[in-house]
Scaffold this motif. Sequence first.
Motif, short mmCIF file in Angstrom:
data_model
loop_
_atom_site.label_atom_id
_atom_site.label_comp_id
_atom_site.label_asym_id
_atom_site.label_seq_id
_atom_site.Cartn_x
_atom_site.Cartn_y
_atom_site.Cartn_z
N ALA A 245 -14.93 -16.70 18.11
CA ALA A 245 -14.27 -17.78 18.86
C ALA A 245 -14.31 -17.41 20.35
O ALA A 245 -15.34 -16.98 20.84
CB ALA A 245 -12.85 -17.98 18.35
N GLY A 246 -13.21 -17.53 21.05
CA GLY A 246 -13.21 -17.21 22.47
C GLY A 246 -13.68 -18.39 23.29
O GLY A 246 -13.84 -19.49 22.77
N ARG A 247 -13.86 -18.14 24.59
CA ARG A 247 -14.19 -19.24 25.48
C ARG A 247 -15.14 -18.77 26.57
O ARG A 247 -15.42 -17.60 26.70
CB ARG A 247 -12.92 -19.81 26.08
CG ARG A 247 -12.16 -18.79 26.92
CD ARG A 247 -10.73 -19.18 27.18
NE ARG A 247 -10.62 -20.33 28.03
CZ ARG A 247 -10.17 -21.51 27.60
NH1 ARG A 247 -9.78 -21.67 26.38
NH2 ARG A 247 -10.07 -22.51 28.44
N GLY A 248 -15.63 -19.73 27.34
CA GLY A 248 -16.62 -19.42 28.37
C GLY A 248 -16.05 -18.83 29.64
O GLY A 248 -16.78 -18.51 30.56
N ASP A 249 -14.73 -18.72 29.74
CA ASP A 249 -14.16 -18.14 30.95
C ASP A 249 -13.01 -17.21 30.58
O ASP A 249 -12.64 -17.11 29.42
CB ASP A 249 -13.66 -19.24 31.90
CG ASP A 249 -12.59 -20.08 31.24
OD1 ASP A 249 -11.60 -19.51 30.73
OD2 ASP A 249 -12.72 -21.32 31.21
N LYS A 250 -12.44 -16.57 31.60
CA LYS A 250 -11.39 -15.59 31.33
C LYS A 250 -10.01 -16.15 31.66
O LYS A 250 -9.10 -15.41 32.00
CB LYS A 250 -11.63 -14.33 32.16
CG LYS A 250 -12.95 -13.66 31.87
CD LYS A 250 -13.10 -12.42 32.74
CE LYS A 250 -14.50 -11.86 32.72
NZ LYS A 250 -14.99 -11.56 31.38
N ALA B 236 -12.46 -4.07 23.52
CA ALA B 236 -12.13 -4.38 22.13
C ALA B 236 -12.98 -5.53 21.60
O ALA B 236 -13.31 -5.58 20.44
CB ALA B 236 -10.65 -4.73 22.02
N TYR B 237 -13.37 -6.44 22.48
CA TYR B 237 -14.12 -7.62 22.03
C TYR B 237 -15.63 -7.49 22.15
O TYR B 237 -16.35 -8.39 21.75
CB TYR B 237 -13.62 -8.87 22.76
CG TYR B 237 -12.49 -9.53 22.03
CD1 TYR B 237 -12.74 -10.39 20.97
CD2 TYR B 237 -11.18 -9.25 22.35
CE1 TYR B 237 -11.71 -10.96 20.26
CE2 TYR B 237 -10.13 -9.81 21.66
CZ TYR B 237 -10.39 -10.67 20.61
OH TYR B 237 -9.38 -11.22 19.91
N ALA B 238 -16.08 -6.37 22.71
CA ALA B 238 -17.53 -6.23 22.82
C ALA B 238 -18.11 -6.25 21.41
O ALA B 238 -17.67 -5.54 20.53
CB ALA B 238 -17.87 -4.91 23.51
N GLY B 239 -19.06 -7.12 21.18
CA GLY B 239 -19.67 -7.18 19.86
C GLY B 239 -18.93 -8.08 18.88
O GLY B 239 -19.41 -8.34 17.79
N ILE B 240 -17.76 -8.54 19.22
CA ILE B 240 -17.02 -9.44 18.33
C ILE B 240 -17.24 -10.88 18.76
O ILE B 240 -17.22 -11.80 17.96
CB ILE B 240 -15.51 -9.09 18.36
CG1 ILE B 240 -15.29 -7.71 17.77
CG2 ILE B 240 -14.71 -10.13 17.59
CD1 ILE B 240 -13.84 -7.32 17.68
N LEU B 241 -17.44 -11.06 20.06
CA LEU B 241 -17.70 -12.39 20.59
C LEU B 241 -19.14 -12.46 21.06
O LEU B 241 -19.73 -11.45 21.40
CB LEU B 241 -16.78 -12.68 21.79
CG LEU B 241 -15.30 -12.79 21.51
CD1 LEU B 241 -14.57 -13.10 22.81
CD2 LEU B 241 -15.02 -13.87 20.48
N GLU B 242 -19.64 -13.68 21.10
CA GLU B 242 -20.98 -13.85 21.65
C GLU B 242 -21.00 -13.39 23.10
O GLU B 242 -20.01 -13.53 23.82
CB GLU B 242 -21.35 -15.34 21.62
CG GLU B 242 -21.95 -15.79 20.33
CD GLU B 242 -22.25 -17.26 20.41
OE1 GLU B 242 -23.34 -17.61 20.89
OE2 GLU B 242 -21.38 -18.06 20.03
N ARG B 243 -22.15 -12.91 23.50
CA ARG B 243 -22.36 -12.53 24.89
C ARG B 243 -21.96 -13.68 25.81
O ARG B 243 -22.28 -14.84 25.55
CB ARG B 243 -23.84 -12.24 25.05
CG ARG B 243 -24.32 -11.91 26.41
CD ARG B 243 -25.80 -11.66 26.29
NE ARG B 243 -26.03 -10.28 25.91
CZ ARG B 243 -26.30 -9.33 26.80
NH1 ARG B 243 -26.38 -9.60 28.06
NH2 ARG B 243 -26.50 -8.09 26.40
N GLY B 244 -21.23 -13.35 26.85
CA GLY B 244 -20.85 -14.39 27.79
C GLY B 244 -19.56 -15.12 27.41
O GLY B 244 -19.02 -15.87 28.19
N ARG B 245 -19.06 -14.89 26.20
CA ARG B 245 -17.79 -15.50 25.82
C ARG B 245 -16.68 -14.49 26.13
O ARG B 245 -16.89 -13.28 26.07
CB ARG B 245 -17.74 -15.82 24.32
CG ARG B 245 -18.90 -16.63 23.82
CD ARG B 245 -18.74 -18.11 24.01
NE ARG B 245 -17.64 -18.69 23.29
CZ ARG B 245 -17.19 -19.93 23.55
NH1 ARG B 245 -17.74 -20.63 24.52
NH2 ARG B 245 -16.21 -20.45 22.87
#
Length: 588
Positions: A242-247, A271-280
């Motif tokens: 999941a996640g989003r395109g910005d911070k 913690a999220y490296a590899g859990i979310l798509e690159r750039g998310r």
Amino acid sequence: MKKIHLLPEDVARKIAAGEVVERPVSVVKELVENALDAGAADIRIELADGGKRLIKVQDDGAGMDREDAALCFRRHSTSKISREEDLEKIATLGFRGEALASIAAVSRLTLRTFDGTGDRGTMIEREGERLVAVTDIAFPRGTTVEVRDLFFNLPARRKFLRSGSSELGPVAKYVTQAALGAPGVRFSLVHGTRETIACPPVATLRERVFQLFGKKMVDGLMDVAAEEGPARLEGLASLPLAGRGDKSVQYFFVNGRPVKDRILLAALNQAYAGILERGRSPEAFLFLRIPYEEVDVNVHPAKAEVRFKETQLVFRLVLRAVGEGASRGRTIKEVAPGPGQAAAGPKVGESGPFYQASALKFGPDGAGVSGEGFHRPVSPFMGPAAGGAGDFPRTDAPASSGPVVLGQYANTYIVAAAGDDLLVIDQHNAHERVLFEKFREIDRLKLWPRKALLIPPVVELAPSAAAGLDENAGLLEELGFRIEAMGGRSYALKEYPDVFKEEEARTILLGLLDEAGGRPAEDRRERMIATMACKAAVKAGEPLAREKMAYLVEELFKTSQPALCPHGRPVVVRIEKPVIDKGLGRKA
Ligand SMILES: Nc1ncnc2c1ncn2[C@@H]1O[C@H](COP(=O)(O)OP(=O)(O)OP(=O)(O)O)[C@@H](O)[C@H]1O
Ligand SMILES: [Mg+2]
């Protein structure tokens, strides 16, 4: 000649005030913190002209008696700490005894308060440094502070205030943050006649997030928690994939205090490296409870920064909380479309000839065939670091000699042959690139076709999105969106660019408003067009007919930059034949 002299008292005070009070949001922050420290259950914030004309904060907390009310404007007067040792264990939001003094020094201020003892409350009126009147009033228990004409006596400062609607954005953002920190407290933010935030008290953080950001956000969040000794971290954060395109949705609290902190931020990203798509980027609402001695909050006048004694502990807690949440979350998300599907599919990379895939450098152990690994450009694959668009078949070549589509993989990637090489193309990123360039051209020529709606759909906006809308109405209009305020945070979508379906147009609009805040204007237009392209593009997980894929690939290689989507993510992985030959033990 003697050059050094002491500044007059009132000049010194104005300088000091400037450290605490920078703009309307700083006043709102200090007054809301005072209300929370006073144990309020109901906090109402009212602004006129973005707070430049009026900021009013009303609470039902403990209130003050006459004597305290008279004292509270004195610099370094506080009820919250009394000795040096107290600085070691600060449990309240305020402690410096400076906020009211500073605010009063640069505004026309009226305080009304009653602590429930005796039979009368107190009203104090001040103008800058001057006490104007102290009056007996009938008043319910609690405190109301009205701050008018901020910086009326500091014209240089007042000039730096932005337009009312621009000052409102940060205030909405701050109130959102405060409301997240105290779900049990009722919050209301009214600007002019419009109530931009209305949060009745709720029992859980999840319900508060729902009130402020809506159902879609809540559905994308998992519970996270970790403990170590007396320290505990808990909250909500993005589910895997999941996640989003910005911070823009990353909130941290330390012992109830909202903070901006480098360590927490770095830990979250890791913690999220590899859990979310690159750039998310992850959405996060993290609450750290830690013994007061373990953290110094007296770092900065605005108290938004903290210093941890043991940064490693903080890091570990975030990594563990997210890591454990994600491994639980992943089993639920396994069926979700997108890169995760590759991970959940046949056990690629475990045995048989595919094991040789490790030779293709998908990952150290072949496991990287899922999401992140596939995206990561590995030489000699295409990626931002590799040769760029020039490595692709010439765009001026006839279409028939371009890449030949072989099929779709995992409903997410288009597999094509280009000469001797194999291309794996991310269908979403590719479509995004194609649409982005089309939309940019339409926009350059000011040719957005518009579709008017007889029965305009009504969208309900989050407070910060509503503020973003006010600020960007002109730009949105140019991009083909005509929106009309319906009162509260409801807006009617009257017209939208006639390149989308109605349902898409709504989602796109919400995406645009998410994107809008805090960017320079030049950047904003480009980003908005990128967002429109992203939302309108085919999704990962969508099966595509062969003709569609052929069209998409052909169009992709006509664009100026086929290697990257407009958000900077790689679009194509190129696998050269010698690499395949070698992986299969065949001499080329
Ligand atoms: N809304 C309120 N309800 C009850 N008491 C209040 C309220 N606002 C201020 N006070 C009292 O006035 C004192 C001074 O407030 P002020 O905000 O200036 O300082 P502080 O909160 O103690 O420290 P800081 O400068 O860090 O905010 C507080 O310590 C508190 O006792
Ligand atoms: Mg205070």
